[in-house]
Design an enzyme around this catalytic site. Structure first.
Site, mmCIF file in Angstrom:
data_model
loop_
_atom_site.group_PDB
_atom_site.id
_atom_site.type_symbol
_atom_site.label_atom_id
_atom_site.label_comp_id
_atom_site.label_asym_id
_atom_site.label_seq_id
_atom_site.Cartn_x
_atom_site.Cartn_y
_atom_site.Cartn_z
ATOM 1 C CE LYS A 65 3.504 -9.321 2.621
ATOM 2 N NZ LYS A 65 2.488 -9.033 3.144
ATOM 3 C CG ASP A 100 -0.949 -9.434 -0.039
ATOM 4 O OD1 ASP A 100 0.258 -11.103 -0.143
ATOM 5 O OD2 ASP A 100 0.161 -9.261 0.608
HETATM 6 P P1 NAP Z 1 1.036 -8.363 11.311
HETATM 7 O O1 NAP Z 1 1.148 -7.335 9.783
HETATM 8 O O2 NAP Z 1 2.103 -8.423 11.648
HETATM 9 O O3 NAP Z 1 -0.673 -8.388 11.007
HETATM 10 C C1 NAP Z 1 -1.158 -9.544 12.776
HETATM 11 C C2 NAP Z 1 -2.721 -9.187 13.381
HETATM 12 O O4 NAP Z 1 -2.883 -10.170 13.482
HETATM 13 C C3 NAP Z 1 -2.704 -7.615 14.065
HETATM 14 O O5 NAP Z 1 -4.541 -7.481 13.262
HETATM 15 C C4 NAP Z 1 -2.248 -8.172 15.696
HETATM 16 O O6 NAP Z 1 -3.434 -7.783 15.848
HETATM 17 C C5 NAP Z 1 -3.211 -9.480 15.151
HETATM 18 N N1 NAP Z 1 -3.200 -10.919 16.061
HETATM 19 C C6 NAP Z 1 -1.719 -11.142 16.822
HETATM 20 N N2 NAP Z 1 -1.620 -12.017 17.760
HETATM 21 C C7 NAP Z 1 -2.827 -11.823 18.184
HETATM 22 C C8 NAP Z 1 -4.114 -12.976 18.641
HETATM 23 N N3 NAP Z 1 -3.230 -13.420 19.688
HETATM 24 N N4 NAP Z 1 -5.060 -12.571 18.469
HETATM 25 C C9 NAP Z 1 -6.350 -11.468 18.167
HETATM 26 N N5 NAP Z 1 -4.801 -11.101 17.408
HETATM 27 C C10 NAP Z 1 -3.579 -11.050 17.246
HETATM 28 O O7 NAP Z 1 0.538 -9.358 10.528
HETATM 29 P P2 NAP Z 1 0.281 -9.932 8.466
HETATM 30 O O8 NAP Z 1 0.792 -10.098 7.767
HETATM 31 O O9 NAP Z 1 -1.123 -9.125 8.508
HETATM 32 O O10 NAP Z 1 -0.060 -11.359 8.702
HETATM 33 C C11 NAP Z 1 -1.366 -12.276 9.323
HETATM 34 C C12 NAP Z 1 -1.062 -13.311 8.749
HETATM 35 O O11 NAP Z 1 -1.713 -13.386 7.413
HETATM 36 C C13 NAP Z 1 -0.040 -14.103 8.861
HETATM 37 O O12 NAP Z 1 -0.217 -15.857 9.487
HETATM 38 C C14 NAP Z 1 0.001 -14.535 7.762
HETATM 39 O O13 NAP Z 1 1.128 -15.693 7.387
HETATM 40 C C15 NAP Z 1 -1.205 -14.171 6.219
HETATM 41 N N6 NAP Z 1 -0.844 -13.902 5.789
HETATM 42 C C16 NAP Z 1 -1.241 -15.355 4.314
HETATM 43 C C17 NAP Z 1 -1.409 -14.683 2.946
HETATM 44 C C18 NAP Z 1 -1.602 -15.153 2.135
HETATM 45 O O14 NAP Z 1 -0.671 -14.625 1.299
HETATM 46 N N7 NAP Z 1 -1.924 -15.926 2.386
HETATM 47 C C19 NAP Z 1 -0.180 -13.197 2.784
HETATM 48 C C20 NAP Z 1 -0.070 -12.034 3.899
HETATM 49 C C21 NAP Z 1 -0.385 -13.024 4.927
HETATM 50 P P3 NAP Z 1 -2.612 -6.495 16.630
HETATM 51 O O15 NAP Z 1 -2.514 -5.101 16.143
HETATM 52 O O16 NAP Z 1 -3.782 -6.188 18.189
HETATM 53 O O17 NAP Z 1 -1.549 -6.952 17.647
#
Ligand code: NAP
Length: 268
Positions: A65, A100
């Site tokens: 992204k 999003d």
């Molecule tokens: P990302 O950029 O990799 O960010 C991951 C986030 O999760 C970061 O804030 C990270 O914190 C946190 N995290 C990971 N493991 C953790 C843990 N064990 N405890 C606490 N915090 C933790 O991923 P993303 O793209 O934002 O996606 C996040 C989620 O949203 C995914 O499940 C994805 O499938 C979902 N999503 C859904 C949609 C939808 O349309 N429904 C759209 C986009 C994403 P740190 O900064 O500390 O690493």
């Protein structure tokens, strides 16, 4: 025939093809939606190649992204968020959007949640950034809590009327909150919640961006506390609806796209 698609890695289990193709069928568009998995360093080449081949639009997911910003003109919101999940190819440089943000806002509105007051956004990665900007632009005060507190502070500095916190502040932040959005990956394919169950209450609306499983532990516990709950498939649906409308200029058939998405989710 028009070709639309998704680049990401991995994309094997993507729900976007059935969702978009249900939309094309309903409005009578001769179009297909296909998935592509470029190599780690190939996001820009993939966008340029798709453009050269006459692909009409691409969605973009993890881990590309941010990388694709180099290959597109981002619209102002995508530029502020610093991430693109939708590319529209036309004449000249393709345009990059971030749907999003609007996906989360529309998911909440669909459930009659008032977008006002204070929102707690847990997570400050790609989804957290988009949701924080989306809710702040609608006038909410946004409290961002993240495991890595510096990332929350950095994001809060960019978002209007926002503050950054560590996860230890979550219980206190939730006392007066109106909306909670989980934008961490906690709860994805596991029975864990990023929030203590006893911090949830009946005046909250809770959106979980995680959509696998569809009913996460957070949503179960939120429902038990009397909160309004919105599952992540609604956010996925409305980011897709927004992309569909930008690409095709047609009003998206939301009900058919939602049904296709949920059918596929229940198969997996
Ligand atoms: P990302 O950029 O990799 O960010 C991951 C986030 O999760 C970061 O804030 C990270 O914190 C946190 N995290 C990971 N493991 C953790 C843990 N064990 N405890 C606490 N915090 C933790 O991923 P993303 O793209 O934002 O996606 C996040 C989620 O949203 C995914 O499940 C994805 O499938 C979902 N999503 C859904 C949609 C939808 O349309 N429904 C759209 C986009 C994403 P740190 O900064 O500390 O690493």
């Amino acid at each position: 025939m028009q070709v639309y698609g998704l680049i990401g890695n991995p994309v094997g289990h993507s729900l976007s093809p059935p969702m978009h193709e249900a939309g094309y069928r309903e409005v009578g568009l001769d179009a297909r939606y296909v998935t592509f998995e470029p190599g780690a360093d190939d996001a820009v080449a993939a966008v340029e190649g798709a453009d050269a081949l006459g692909v009409a639009g691409l969605n973009v997911t993890i881990p590309f992204k941010r990388d694709v910003l180099e290959a597109v003109d981002p619209d102002p919101l995508a530029e502020r968020i610093g991430a693109v999940n939708t590319i529209d190819f036309g004449e000249g440089t393709p345009t990059g959007y971030n749907t999003d943000a609007v996906g989360a806002v529309r998911a909440l509105r669909e459930h009659d949640v008032a977008i006002e007051g204070t929102a707690v956004v847990v997570g400050a990665g790609g989804a957290g950034r988009a949701v924080a900007f989306g809710l702040a632009d609608e006038g909410m005060t946004v409290e961002i809590a993240n495991r890595t507190v510096e990332t929350a502070h950095d994001l809060a500095a960019d978002v209007p009327d926002a503050s950054g916190h560590g996860l230890d502040d979550l219980d206190d932040l939730l006392v007066d909150a109106d909306v909670l959005v989980n934008c961490t990956s906690v709860g994805m394919d596991e029975d864990r919640s990023p929030v203590a169950a006893d911090a949830l209450h009946g005046d909250l609306a809770v959106l979980d961006a995680v959509y696998s499983p569809i009913e996460t532990r957070l949503l179960r516990e939120a429902a038990a506390a009397g909160a309004t709950t919105v599952d992540g498939a609604w956010m996925l649906l409305f980011q897709g609806v927004e992309a569909f409308e930008r690409w095709t200029g047609e009003r998206a058939p939301v009900d058919q796209m939602n049904a296709a998405l949920r059918d596929r989710l229940h198969e997996t």
